[in-house]
Design a protein around this motif. Structure first.
Motif, PDB file in Angstrom:
ATOM      1  N   UNK A  94       0.678  -1.353   0.041  1.00 10.29           N
ATOM      2  CA  UNK A  94       0.183  -0.039  -0.091  1.00 10.29           C
ATOM      3  C   UNK A  94       0.812   1.344   0.028  1.00 10.29           C
ATOM      4  N   UNK A  95       1.990   1.291   0.752  1.00  6.33           N
ATOM      5  CA  UNK A  95       2.847   2.425   0.749  1.00  6.33           C
ATOM      6  C   UNK A  95       3.395   2.556  -0.811  1.00  6.33           C
ATOM      7  N   UNK A  96       4.034   1.566  -1.256  1.00 11.47           N
ATOM      8  CA  UNK A  96       4.342   1.783  -2.528  1.00 11.47           C
ATOM      9  C   UNK A  96       3.189   2.166  -3.627  1.00 11.47           C
ATOM     10  N   UNK A 110       9.224   3.481   6.006  1.00  6.71           N
ATOM     11  CA  UNK A 110       8.154   3.423   4.840  1.00  6.71           C
ATOM     12  C   UNK A 110       7.982   4.971   4.480  1.00  6.71           C
ATOM     13  N   UNK A 111       7.809   5.890   5.273  1.00  8.50           N
ATOM     14  CA  UNK A 111       7.614   7.322   5.136  1.00  8.50           C
ATOM     15  C   UNK A 111       9.012   7.944   4.451  1.00  8.50           C
ATOM     16  N   UNK A 112       9.952   7.328   4.942  1.00 12.57           N
ATOM     17  CA  UNK A 112      11.436   8.167   4.209  1.00 12.57           C
ATOM     18  C   UNK A 112      11.288   7.467   2.760  1.00 12.57           C
ATOM     19  N   UNK A 113      11.046   6.183   2.652  1.00  8.35           N
ATOM     20  CA  UNK A 113      11.119   5.793   1.420  1.00  8.35           C
ATOM     21  C   UNK A 113      10.237   6.443   0.339  1.00  8.35           C
ATOM     22  N   UNK A 129      -0.045   8.674  -6.371  1.00  7.76           N
ATOM     23  CA  UNK A 129      -0.276  10.024  -5.839  1.00  7.76           C
ATOM     24  C   UNK A 129       0.894  10.917  -6.253  1.00  7.76           C
ATOM     25  N   UNK A 130       1.956  10.633  -6.335  1.00  5.15           N
ATOM     26  CA  UNK A 130       3.034  11.230  -6.953  1.00  5.15           C
ATOM     27  C   UNK A 130       2.706  11.730  -8.494  1.00  5.15           C
ATOM     28  N   UNK A 146      -3.065  11.395  -0.150  1.00  6.33           N
ATOM     29  CA  UNK A 146      -2.152  10.551  -0.003  1.00  6.33           C
ATOM     30  C   UNK A 146      -1.814   9.994   1.488  1.00  6.33           C
ATOM     31  N   UNK A 147      -1.790  11.085   2.358  1.00  7.65           N
ATOM     32  CA  UNK A 147      -1.884  10.832   3.716  1.00  7.65           C
ATOM     33  C   UNK A 147      -3.004   9.873   4.247  1.00  7.65           C
ATOM     34  N   UNK A 148      -4.194  10.088   3.681  1.00  8.82           N
ATOM     35  CA  UNK A 148      -5.453   9.514   4.242  1.00  8.82           C
ATOM     36  C   UNK A 148      -5.208   7.975   3.546  1.00  8.82           C
ATOM     37  N   UNK A 149      -4.767   8.008   2.536  1.00  7.18           N
ATOM     38  CA  UNK A 149      -4.512   6.290   1.963  1.00  7.18           C
ATOM     39  C   UNK A 149      -3.193   5.790   2.520  1.00  7.18           C
ATOM     40  N   UNK A 150      -2.430   6.477   3.006  1.00 10.01           N
ATOM     41  CA  UNK A 150      -1.329   5.789   3.827  1.00 10.01           C
ATOM     42  C   UNK A 150      -1.447   5.013   5.063  1.00 10.01           C
ATOM     43  N   UNK A 151      -2.736   5.768   5.512  1.00  6.95           N
ATOM     44  CA  UNK A 151      -2.906   5.253   6.972  1.00  6.95           C
ATOM     45  C   UNK A 151      -3.746   3.889   6.806  1.00  6.95           C
ATOM     46  N   UNK A 152      -4.084   3.548   5.397  1.00  8.01           N
ATOM     47  CA  UNK A 152      -4.885   2.178   5.233  1.00  8.01           C
ATOM     48  C   UNK A 152      -4.712   0.895   5.979  1.00  8.01           C
ATOM     49  N   UNK A 153      -3.281   0.597   5.792  1.00 14.00           N
ATOM     50  CA  UNK A 153      -2.951  -0.528   6.454  1.00 14.00           C
ATOM     51  C   UNK A 153      -3.354  -0.579   7.928  1.00 14.00           C
ATOM     52  N   UNK A 154      -2.915   0.571   8.642  1.00 16.75           N
ATOM     53  CA  UNK A 154      -2.919   0.744  10.098  1.00 16.75           C
ATOM     54  C   UNK A 154      -4.457   0.842  10.583  1.00 16.75           C
ATOM     55  N   UNK A 155      -5.517   1.442   9.885  1.00 17.62           N
ATOM     56  CA  UNK A 155      -6.541   1.488  10.000  1.00 17.62           C
ATOM     57  C   UNK A 155      -7.390   0.212   9.901  1.00 17.62           C
ATOM     58  N   UNK A 156      -6.947  -0.551   8.865  1.00 18.24           N
ATOM     59  CA  UNK A 156      -7.626  -1.700   8.732  1.00 18.24           C
ATOM     60  C   UNK A 156      -7.279  -2.776   9.600  1.00 18.24           C
TER      61      UNK A 156
END
Length: 502
Positions: free
Chosen positions: A305-307, A432-435, A313-314, A350-360
């Motif tokens: 999901x991060x990838x 992940x955020x750094x990547x 979004x980029x 994009x920030x909303x979508x980056x939370x998806x794995x944690x929210x799930x």
């Protein structure tokens, strides 16, 4: 059928359903405009907006019900499943009665608003036939839909929904070409959508032995009200920007916001659709205490999901302003080219979508009560920051409020997961955020360095598509290069899986 097979089916069918929804959503309004005119199309849109309350009235309880079903389904405890189903059915029936009263009031009073343009009975009948469609989709057989989703069989409903959407689009076009009234067209839509919950109910009744006469002393769905609190906070978060701009800014800014939101929200929905099925799979592992498998699966989902989010979004951040430039050609009553706002709103989504794995994972564990205050704080941050900054910064101020709120909750959920569910170091999230950041910077660096190559030759959709292909290829290569260096094992596993499938 294995969990991975179910996940693949759920993700694929959800993505197909989302794409069909988008395509049909563009086609039908165009035909309504052509055959009935802007006034009728506006009336349909307005009535649909008022009836949109129906989709919100389940009050977030659906997600709580689904979470409550994971453990008894994993243990094949049909007695507990029956209790949860009966409790949920009672709740949704009460909501249904309230909504029927709401529709009746709407049918009486709404036609009075449109008397200058439409006959009272014309509008009343239209409200009635449209409400059938809205009502049956959400409240006829909702408990069975939640049961199938919890058992990782969401692909059944996505397949039925997709078929219904295609059938509805074709039927409506044929009826319009045959010269039928808008009421008949909308009644046909309602009847087609009525088939969906009936099919789902029939499938679920055949697969599960639910005891509808079962009695229970203690409430089997523990966190109904916590689900309601999070639901309200989510609704507030999703509507704050438009409300703040409407009351404290200009309608031109509302229009500009709507155009950019159309783009980023479409990208967000596609990403979200690819996560359908993941929550049920993780919930099943959690219920069975498969700790090692759960951690491995979550790590793969997190990296994927991060990838994915960073990639799409980029690309969206680079392409959104050129797209709006093409989309708003010949519109001169407002300045739609606002790059700073475009970047901020894209980063926010994009920030909303980056939370998806944690929210799930939080939802799979059923931690609604434990995390409800973070949802309330998120909504509060959005309101306060947006109101404070909108006076001096307009659109940009609202975007900053949205970004601040979404960034806060993304960080919170990652922290909460490491502290209360998976007990893994927060450094995984930070890496992940750094990547993600390196990938975005690399893409923008390439676009800036080779600006002549990444430029539209003319303001047209064809030129934009060519630019999108160039930017997409550059983003894909930069993401692969960065991840191959920082996540060698994940990239290697992904390549092996692709080779195996090919």
């Amino acid at each position: 059928m294995t969990r991975k097979t179910k996940l693949m089916l759920n993700s694929a069918s959800s993505l197909i359903y989302q794409m069909i929804t988008i395509v049909c959503g563009f086609i039908l309004p165009r035909f309504f405009l052509s055959f009935y005119g802007s006034a009728v199309n506006g009336l349909i849109s307005s009535i649909t907006q008022f009836l949109g309350f129906i989709s919100l009235a389940e009050c977030g309880v659906g997600a709580v019900v689904q979470s409550a079903l994971y453990k008894p389904l994993a243990n094949n405890d049909m007695q507990e499943v029956s209790k949860i189903m009966k409790s949920a059915d009672r709740f949704f029936k009460r909501i249904a009665y309230i909504l029927l009263a709401y529709i009746a009031i709407l049918m009486v009073f709404y036609p009075l608003i449109t008397l200058k343009s439409f006959d009272y009975f014309f509008t009343l009948v239209l409200i009635f036939v449209i409400s059938i469609s809205s009502f049956v989709q959400y409240y006829l057989g909702m408990t069975y839909r939640l049961l199938l989703n919890a058992d990782q069989l969401g692909f059944i409903q996505y397949s039925i929904h997709s078929a219904a959407l295609i059938l509805n689009t074709v039927s409506c076009i044929l009826l319009m070409k045959a010269g039928t009234s808008i009421q008949i067209v909308k009644l046909t839509t309602s009847l087609i959508f009525l088939i969906q919950p009936l099919l789902l109910a029939a499938i679920a009744k055949r697969k599960y032995k639910i005891d509808h006469k079962i009695q229970y002393a203690e409430e089997p769905i523990k966190q109904k009200w916590n689900g309601l609190a999070q639901h309200i906070a989510t609704v507030v978060l999703g509507n704050t920007d438009t409300v703040v701009l409407t009351f404290l800014s200009t309608l031109e800014n509302v229009s500009i916001y709507a155009v950019y939101h159309l783009v980023v929200n479409g990208v967000k929905q596609i990403v979200v659709s690819m996560t359908n099925g993941m929550q049920a799979m993780l919930g099943n592992m959690l219920a069975k205490n498969e700790t090692d498998e759960l951690n491995r699966s979550f790590s793969h989902i997190e990296w994927f999901l991060h990838t994915l989010v960073t990639l799409v979004f980029s690309v969206a951040a680079v392409l959104i302003v050129p797209f709006v430039r093409v989309y708003t050609t010949n519109i001169s009553d407002a300045n739609y080219i606002v790059p700073a706002f475009a970047y901020l709103i894209t980063i926010a989504q994009a920030s909303y979508c980056l939370r998806l794995p944690y929210n799930i994972m939080v939802l799979a564990a059923g931690h609604y009560k434990q995390t409800q205050w973070s949802a309330i704080i998120e909504a509060t941050i959005n309101i306060v920051v947006s109101v404070v900054l909108v006076f001096n910064f307009g659109l940009i101020g609202v975007a900053i409020g949205t970004l601040a709120a979404m960034a806060y909750r993304t960080i919170y959920l990652a922290w909460y997961l490491s502290r209360s569910i998976l007990y893994r170091p927060l450094k995984h999230f930070l890496k992940h955020i750094l990547t993600d950041t390196i990938c975005v910077v690399l893409l923008f660096g390439l676009v800036k360095l080779f600006s002549a190559f990444f430029t539209m030759g003319q303001i047209s959709y064809a030129a934009w598509i060519i630019l999108a292909v160039k930017v997409g290829c550059a983003a894909l290569l930069s993401n692969i290069a960065v991840n191959a260096f920082l996540y060698k094992r994940e990239v290697s596993d992904a390549v092996k899986k692709m080779r195996h499938k090919i």
